[in-house]
Design an enzyme around this catalytic site. Sequence first.
Site, PDB file in Angstrom:
ATOM      1  N   LYS A  35       0.158 -11.288   0.357  1.00 42.82           N
ATOM      2  CA  LYS A  35      -0.803 -11.121   1.142  1.00 42.82           C
ATOM      3  C   LYS A  35      -2.121 -10.093   0.359  1.00 42.82           C
ATOM      4  CE  LYS A  35      -1.573  -7.067   3.855  1.00 42.82           C
ATOM      5  NZ  LYS A  35      -3.156  -7.165   3.616  1.00 42.82           N
ATOM      6  N   GLU A  39      -8.344  11.144  -5.425  1.00 49.15           N
ATOM      7  CA  GLU A  39      -8.912   9.791  -6.022  1.00 49.15           C
ATOM      8  C   GLU A  39     -10.155   9.365  -5.097  1.00 49.15           C
ATOM      9  OE1 GLU A  39      -6.384   6.265  -5.026  1.00 49.15           O
ATOM     10  OE2 GLU A  39      -7.128   5.681  -7.278  1.00 49.15           O
ATOM     11  N   CYS A  70      -8.170   1.497 -10.079  1.00 44.85           N
ATOM     12  CA  CYS A  70      -7.129   2.613  -9.973  1.00 44.85           C
ATOM     13  C   CYS A  70      -6.882   3.437 -11.173  1.00 44.85           C
ATOM     14  CB  CYS A  70      -5.493   2.114  -9.806  1.00 44.85           C
ATOM     15  SG  CYS A  70      -5.521   0.644 -10.810  1.00 44.85           S
ATOM     16  N   GLU A 100       2.319   0.274  -7.655  1.00 44.08           N
ATOM     17  CA  GLU A 100       1.322   0.607  -8.435  1.00 44.08           C
ATOM     18  C   GLU A 100       0.152   1.304  -7.629  1.00 44.08           C
ATOM     19  OE1 GLU A 100      -1.917   0.924 -10.062  1.00 44.08           O
ATOM     20  OE2 GLU A 100      -2.125  -1.261 -10.238  1.00 44.08           O
TER      21      GLU A 100
HETATM   22  P1  NAI Z   1      -4.326   0.521   1.079  1.00 45.97           P
HETATM   23  O1  NAI Z   1      -3.395   1.062   0.501  1.00 45.97           O
HETATM   24  O2  NAI Z   1      -4.353   0.874   2.580  1.00 45.97           O
HETATM   25  O3  NAI Z   1      -4.414  -1.193   1.262  1.00 45.97           O
HETATM   26  C1  NAI Z   1      -3.622  -1.956   0.055  1.00 45.97           C
HETATM   27  C2  NAI Z   1      -3.264  -3.070   0.678  1.00 45.97           C
HETATM   28  O4  NAI Z   1      -1.843  -2.900   1.476  1.00 45.97           O
HETATM   29  C3  NAI Z   1      -4.030  -3.814   1.672  1.00 45.97           C
HETATM   30  O5  NAI Z   1      -3.683  -5.249   1.380  1.00 45.97           O
HETATM   31  C4  NAI Z   1      -3.449  -3.540   3.104  1.00 45.97           C
HETATM   32  O6  NAI Z   1      -3.662  -4.470   3.910  1.00 45.97           O
HETATM   33  C5  NAI Z   1      -1.971  -3.298   2.796  1.00 45.97           C
HETATM   34  N1  NAI Z   1      -1.305  -2.291   3.702  1.00 45.97           N
HETATM   35  C6  NAI Z   1      -2.285  -1.279   4.511  1.00 45.97           C
HETATM   36  N2  NAI Z   1      -1.100  -0.411   5.217  1.00 45.97           N
HETATM   37  C7  NAI Z   1      -0.103  -0.937   4.910  1.00 45.97           C
HETATM   38  C8  NAI Z   1       1.142  -0.806   5.562  1.00 45.97           C
HETATM   39  N3  NAI Z   1       1.579   0.307   6.219  1.00 45.97           N
HETATM   40  N4  NAI Z   1       2.232  -1.617   5.020  1.00 45.97           N
HETATM   41  C9  NAI Z   1       2.089  -2.401   4.004  1.00 45.97           C
HETATM   42  N5  NAI Z   1       0.985  -2.846   3.754  1.00 45.97           N
HETATM   43  C10 NAI Z   1      -0.194  -2.175   4.198  1.00 45.97           C
HETATM   44  O7  NAI Z   1      -5.750   0.778   0.492  1.00 45.97           O
HETATM   45  P2  NAI Z   1      -7.154   0.623   1.455  1.00 45.97           P
HETATM   46  O8  NAI Z   1      -7.167   1.301   2.637  1.00 45.97           O
HETATM   47  O9  NAI Z   1      -7.643  -0.483   1.169  1.00 45.97           O
HETATM   48  O10 NAI Z   1      -8.014   1.968   0.347  1.00 45.97           O
HETATM   49  C11 NAI Z   1      -8.010   3.300   0.611  1.00 45.97           C
HETATM   50  C12 NAI Z   1      -7.982   3.949  -0.568  1.00 45.97           C
HETATM   51  O11 NAI Z   1      -6.596   3.730  -1.298  1.00 45.97           O
HETATM   52  C13 NAI Z   1      -8.831   3.697  -1.601  1.00 45.97           C
HETATM   53  O12 NAI Z   1     -10.143   4.638  -1.386  1.00 45.97           O
HETATM   54  C14 NAI Z   1      -8.323   4.194  -2.881  1.00 45.97           C
HETATM   55  O13 NAI Z   1      -8.552   5.621  -2.970  1.00 45.97           O
HETATM   56  C15 NAI Z   1      -7.043   4.163  -2.661  1.00 45.97           C
HETATM   57  N6  NAI Z   1      -6.360   2.413  -3.407  1.00 45.97           N
HETATM   58  C16 NAI Z   1      -6.054   2.625  -4.777  1.00 45.97           C
HETATM   59  C17 NAI Z   1      -5.854   1.168  -5.124  1.00 45.97           C
HETATM   60  C18 NAI Z   1      -5.272   1.273  -6.438  1.00 45.97           C
HETATM   61  O14 NAI Z   1      -5.171   0.075  -7.091  1.00 45.97           O
HETATM   62  N7  NAI Z   1      -4.632   2.242  -6.903  1.00 45.97           N
HETATM   63  C19 NAI Z   1      -6.227   0.073  -4.655  1.00 45.97           C
HETATM   64  C20 NAI Z   1      -6.941   0.134  -3.140  1.00 45.97           C
HETATM   65  C21 NAI Z   1      -6.882   1.278  -2.751  1.00 45.97           C
END
Ligand code: NAI
Length: 783
Positions: free
Chosen positions: A181, A387, A289, A255
Amino acid sequence: MDYGPAPESTKEAQAWLDQHERRFGLFIDNAWTPASDTFASTNPADGKELAQVTQATSSDIDRAVEAARRAQPGWVALGGHGRARVMYALARLLQKHARLFAVLETLDNGKTIRETRDADLPLAARHFYHHAGWAQLQSEEFADYRAVGVVGQIVPWNFPLLMLAWKIAPAMAAGNTIVFKPAEFTSLTALLFAEICKQAGVPAGVVNIVTGDGRVGEAIVNHPGIDKLAFTGSTEVGRIIRQATAGSGKKLSLELGGKSPFIVFEDADLDAAVEGLVDSIWFNQGQVCCAGSRLLVQESIEQRFYTKLRARMDNLRLGSPLDKSMDIGALVDPVQRQRIHGLVESARLEGCTIYQPAACEMPADGSWFPPTLITGASTSAGIAQTEIFGPVLVAMSFRTPGEAVQLANNTVYGLAACIWSESISLALDVAPQIKAGVVWINTANQFDAACGFGGYKESGFGREGGREGMYEYMTPLSEDARPSAPVVEAKGSVKMAEGDSPFAIDRTAKLYIGGKQARPDGAYSRAINGANGQFLADVGEGNRKDIRNAVEAAHKASGWAKATSHNRAQVLYYIAENLAIRADEFAARLAAMTGSKDPQREVQASIERLFYYAAWADKYDGLAHQPPMHGITVALNEPVGVIGIICPNENPLLGFISLVAPALALGNRVVAVPSEAFPLSATDLYQVLDTSDLPGGALNIVTGSADELAKTLASHADVDAVWRHDGSAAGCAEVERLSAASLKRTWVGGAKGRDWFDTKQAGGRAVLAHASQVKNIWIPYGV
Ligand code: NAI
């Protein structure tokens, strides 16, 4: 002289979108489903809609998982070479269509074409080439492993195609089939990838792409047909996934976020460090990240460095991501801009100084944020700990290398770090002290398929890339051979220690904490009866406080992690030697406790197991990688830290040694809870330990209720990992669930038992991977 515009053409990408009438269904079993319940994917640089994408339903996920399940045996049967050919074809097609992918990624995500063209695409292709190689070599290099099965993979929006490659390539190589996904903001390159899967001859059902928001992610996470989950994203969602999968038996790698330090020592090449910082925090608008978002500068050069940095910031060009001369593109979505704006404004209110280049003009439409430098924040300020995930750098100073390390580690995260110094000796002294999975010396944001990537602490666990990344998608064959765990009831009863019969005090085994025998805090003990019901001895009934004391003692024994591996091996051999001297005594104890007919066999196997891990202590070396860079990447196997181990009831001596010895061999400190039913073989070890040169606190032993003590260990913030192998499925689930709070690593056996005499079933070399975490240190050469 100013730069002229150098826009990249979007013709091919627009034509591809038109060809699909800008409406996409899901890619399941090598076929497109009709688009339904769609949502818009927009270009964040101008806010315009690019296409409509389907929000998958739970029955879509069912179908995708079923397709993957059907396809898996055939994918394995294709063999390593067969899979390698398909993956090689994918790599070639990624290269062939690189420009289309790069433009589409830029349109969908807002990142600059310079980055998608020069970083995302070449790295994604390299990932498939490299892992085609692992598929080819699998039968030779991973002969004792099999594919996990069907894997669910969920990625964020910051590197949509690259994260896809990081996830799909190793999973495919190992023989898994996939339900993938993408993030809801950025689905388009994954859908284009689906198309090239067909062209490359990927068999139906091997790669399934389902789109949608977090609800689709949740459906994948909770689907019973998924054997392994790999997630990249926020720590918050990572925690939810850890909780949701607790006790399900699903393998998991996470990660997560970071707040990585970028350390500049006074002897650094400051101009190079400024360029490194640009790559570190302004690459991909800081939506990385492992972004170097916390600048730590040595006080003596602080102001000079800021002056250089501000001058460089003034020259950064922000604008149309399709313009090849732009440094900074658009943020992925206005939601992110709002979030970043809010964090920067709160820092302003707290009195921090905010620097943003005056000449940095924001385009009228779209989602933009200027490069920002924040100074004057305290080390504990929200802006220094949260972050931000944007182009915002928070800077502070330090005086000594020791202080730099302390500040660098002052975070719940542990993903990456940069060290800038011209002294290789200083840099290589500091690198191992930083609690992070990747350390870049005089460079930043380097990635390669051969070098593992992943975090310590709340940045998650598991690695992507390299040999260690392959293990995340495989299961040891010995696990399949394990029997169900026998149910062994604890036969004792809990009572007050003092005031019992005059003999009871003499026959009460205490706890072993910090190298000394310690009375249990609660002054309770439990009676241990033998196989034929006779009373053998009392053991202390450890409680929360005892675990706290044991964890504290373990932390104090940090010298054990720094001891040479030669020294650790010697201590383990010495324990074996001292156990051998008392072999008859231990055998008699085992016979009395368990009724074993051949107790000597268990004692001798325990001695051999100590030799086995002593042998490994100075041989479980890391690797030196030669990624496509002028330099070397050193992958070190570092200890995890303090490990809580709940030992099995069957073979109480051998089970205990089989888990504790490998943890100690690699420099971990241990809080062990011996068999609840038969703890006396462990308490008898106190005297063996006392005479074996094991430093106090390296191994602590707390007897009592396995369930209670496991819960305390799993919820303790300063315990880095918990292992539970006593056959209690419910207890293992509880450990996984509680571990979510601090995202500690877990290794649990569930309801499976082991033949502890069989070295492989007992864990063998694979235990050492649980007892260590890989840190990759990148060391470029040259001037
Ligand atoms: P997120 O963690 O909500 O989303 C990442 C992925 O997980 C997306 O594909 C989303 O649809 C999916 N997802 C969301 N809720 C889920 C759940 N309950 N169960 C399974 N999958 C789920 O990250 P988001 O909202 O895009 O970004 C929010 C913050 O997260 C950012 O501002 C940043 O601080 C952090 N982030 C960190 C990342 C990293 O690589 N470490 C990458 C993206 C975001």
